[in-house]
Design a protein around this motif. Structure first.
Motif, PDB file in Angstrom:
ATOM      1  N   GLU A 171     -34.726  52.665  96.652  1.00 19.40           N
ATOM      2  CA  GLU A 171     -34.700  53.683  97.700  1.00 19.40           C
ATOM      3  C   GLU A 171     -35.847  54.674  97.534  1.00 19.40           C
ATOM      4  N   LEU A 172     -36.176  54.996  96.290  1.00 17.27           N
ATOM      5  CA  LEU A 172     -37.265  55.935  96.021  1.00 17.27           C
ATOM      6  C   LEU A 172     -38.587  55.403  96.548  1.00 17.27           C
ATOM      7  N   GLU A 173     -38.835  54.129  96.359  1.00 20.39           N
ATOM      8  CA  GLU A 173     -40.087  53.551  96.852  1.00 20.39           C
ATOM      9  C   GLU A 173     -40.167  53.633  98.378  1.00 20.39           C
ATOM     10  N   ILE A 174     -39.049  53.456  99.042  1.00 26.61           N
ATOM     11  CA  ILE A 174     -39.039  53.596 100.507  1.00 26.61           C
ATOM     12  C   ILE A 174     -39.324  55.037 100.895  1.00 26.61           C
ATOM     13  N   GLN A 175     -38.776  56.000 100.161  1.00 26.13           N
ATOM     14  CA  GLN A 175     -39.050  57.409 100.446  1.00 26.13           C
ATOM     15  C   GLN A 175     -40.535  57.714 100.279  1.00 26.13           C
TER      16      GLN A 175
ATOM     17  N   GLU B 173     -27.919  52.304 105.224  1.00 26.34           N
ATOM     18  CA  GLU B 173     -27.791  50.868 105.464  1.00 26.34           C
ATOM     19  C   GLU B 173     -29.143  50.241 105.791  1.00 26.34           C
ATOM     20  N   GLU B 174     -29.950  50.945 106.572  1.00 22.09           N
ATOM     21  CA  GLU B 174     -31.275  50.434 106.912  1.00 22.09           C
ATOM     22  C   GLU B 174     -32.165  50.362 105.675  1.00 22.09           C
ATOM     23  N   VAL B 175     -32.077  51.358 104.810  1.00 23.64           N
ATOM     24  CA  VAL B 175     -32.848  51.354 103.570  1.00 23.64           C
ATOM     25  C   VAL B 175     -32.467  50.140 102.724  1.00 23.64           C
ATOM     26  N   GLN B 176     -31.168  49.902 102.576  1.00 23.76           N
ATOM     27  CA  GLN B 176     -30.705  48.743 101.803  1.00 23.76           C
ATOM     28  C   GLN B 176     -31.147  47.434 102.460  1.00 23.76           C
ATOM     29  N   SER B 177     -31.145  47.406 103.769  1.00 26.82           N
ATOM     30  CA  SER B 177     -31.575  46.220 104.501  1.00 26.82           C
ATOM     31  C   SER B 177     -33.068  45.949 104.283  1.00 26.82           C
ATOM     32  N   ILE B 178     -33.885  46.990 104.295  1.00 30.75           N
ATOM     33  CA  ILE B 178     -35.328  46.837 104.058  1.00 30.75           C
ATOM     34  C   ILE B 178     -35.569  46.284 102.664  1.00 30.75           C
ATOM     35  N   ILE B 179     -34.851  46.793 101.681  1.00 28.96           N
ATOM     36  CA  ILE B 179     -34.998  46.305 100.308  1.00 28.96           C
ATOM     37  C   ILE B 179     -34.614  44.832 100.226  1.00 28.96           C
ATOM     38  N   ALA B 180     -33.516  44.461 100.888  1.00 24.68           N
ATOM     39  CA  ALA B 180     -33.069  43.064 100.886  1.00 24.68           C
ATOM     40  C   ALA B 180     -34.107  42.159 101.565  1.00 24.68           C
ATOM     41  N   ILE B 181     -34.680  42.619 102.661  1.00 25.40           N
ATOM     42  CA  ILE B 181     -35.702  41.843 103.369  1.00 25.40           C
ATOM     43  C   ILE B 181     -36.939  41.672 102.495  1.00 25.40           C
ATOM     44  N   ALA B 182     -37.356  42.737 101.836  1.00 25.35           N
ATOM     45  CA  ALA B 182     -38.517  42.655 100.941  1.00 25.35           C
ATOM     46  C   ALA B 182     -38.255  41.676  99.802  1.00 25.35           C
ATOM     47  N   ASN B 183     -37.062  41.725  99.225  1.00 23.46           N
ATOM     48  CA  ASN B 183     -36.721  40.810  98.132  1.00 23.46           C
ATOM     49  C   ASN B 183     -36.676  39.356  98.603  1.00 23.46           C
ATOM     50  N   GLU B 184     -36.266  39.157  99.853  1.00 24.26           N
ATOM     51  CA  GLU B 184     -36.167  37.796 100.386  1.00 24.26           C
ATOM     52  C   GLU B 184     -37.530  37.192 100.694  1.00 24.26           C
ATOM     53  N   TYR B 185     -38.382  37.943 101.371  1.00 23.83           N
ATOM     54  CA  TYR B 185     -39.643  37.376 101.856  1.00 23.83           C
ATOM     55  C   TYR B 185     -40.860  37.674 100.978  1.00 23.83           C
TER      56      TYR B 185
ATOM     57  N   HIS C  82     -45.641  36.950 107.531  1.00 24.50           N
ATOM     58  CA  HIS C  82     -45.266  36.905 108.947  1.00 24.50           C
ATOM     59  C   HIS C  82     -43.750  37.041 109.110  1.00 24.50           C
ATOM     60  N   LYS C  83     -42.984  36.318 108.300  1.00 25.41           N
ATOM     61  CA  LYS C  83     -41.520  36.394 108.375  1.00 25.41           C
ATOM     62  C   LYS C  83     -41.034  37.804 108.026  1.00 25.41           C
ATOM     63  N   PHE C  84     -41.652  38.409 107.015  1.00 22.54           N
ATOM     64  CA  PHE C  84     -41.294  39.778 106.636  1.00 22.54           C
ATOM     65  C   PHE C  84     -41.533  40.734 107.807  1.00 22.54           C
ATOM     66  N   LEU C  85     -42.695  40.641 108.428  1.00 20.27           N
ATOM     67  CA  LEU C  85     -43.032  41.546 109.527  1.00 20.27           C
ATOM     68  C   LEU C  85     -42.129  41.310 110.738  1.00 20.27           C
ATOM     69  N   GLU C  86     -41.757  40.065 110.990  1.00 22.01           N
ATOM     70  CA  GLU C  86     -40.815  39.776 112.075  1.00 22.01           C
ATOM     71  C   GLU C  86     -39.473  40.440 111.797  1.00 22.01           C
ATOM     72  N   ALA C  87     -38.991  40.348 110.556  1.00 19.59           N
ATOM     73  CA  ALA C  87     -37.709  40.951 110.188  1.00 19.59           C
ATOM     74  C   ALA C  87     -37.767  42.476 110.244  1.00 19.59           C
ATOM     75  N   MET C  88     -38.947  43.054 110.086  1.00 17.41           N
ATOM     76  CA  MET C  88     -39.103  44.509 110.072  1.00 17.41           C
ATOM     77  C   MET C  88     -39.225  45.112 111.474  1.00 17.41           C
ATOM     78  N   LYS C  89     -39.320  44.288 112.498  1.00 17.82           N
ATOM     79  CA  LYS C  89     -39.499  44.799 113.872  1.00 17.82           C
ATOM     80  C   LYS C  89     -38.355  45.691 114.327  1.00 17.82           C
ATOM     81  N   ARG C  90     -37.169  45.469 113.793  1.00 13.66           N
ATOM     82  CA  ARG C  90     -36.015  46.254 114.260  1.00 13.66           C
ATOM     83  C   ARG C  90     -36.028  47.692 113.744  1.00 13.66           C
ATOM     84  N   PHE C  91     -36.866  47.975 112.764  1.00 12.18           N
ATOM     85  CA  PHE C  91     -36.981  49.334 112.223  1.00 12.18           C
ATOM     86  C   PHE C  91     -38.153  50.028 112.900  1.00 12.18           C
TER      87      PHE C  91
END
Length: 125
Positions: A89-93, A106-118, A62-71
């Protein structure tokens, strides 16, 4: 088990694992048909317990999905990220269609950071 509405909702691996564990716990009878279901249930749970969903919880998802709303990502893309959290980055591609046009570096790096956090990394032993 019967599918009443196909594609009415998507389930992440964590939710499937929870449902199958409840089904396994509630199964008392051992008919031929149910033993096949028990085998499939056991094998699927065993597979999922060795995946990233092993370390996930409903709250972390739930926290991950909340953080992903901005994308501007589709539900399917978010589901794929929950099931296989992107660490590079490759996995996001591979997950996000036309990611180079839709996401900045920056958004790609942010998504990776969010995934690592949650969505923690599975420790394979």
């Amino acid at each position: 088990m019967e599918t009443i509405k196909a594609n009415a909702a998507f389930l992440c691996n964590y939710e499937v694992m929870q449902i199958l564990q409840q089904l396994k716990d509630n199964t008392q009878k051992k008919h031929k048909r149910e033993s096949s279901l028990a085998t499939v249930t056991y094998e699927t749970i065993h597979y999922l317990q060795d995946s990233d969903c092993k370390n996930q919880s409903a709250q972390s998802i739930h926290k991950f999905l909340e953080a992903m709303k901005r994308f501007k990502l589709t539900k399917t893309e978010k589901l794929m990220m929950v099931n296989t959290p992107p660490r590079t980055e490759l996995e996001i591609q591979l997950i996000v269609q036309e990611s180079e046009e839709r996401l900045t570096d920056e958004e790609v790096q942010s998504i990776i950071a969010i995934a690592n956090e949650y969505l923690p990394v599975t420790n394979i032993t």
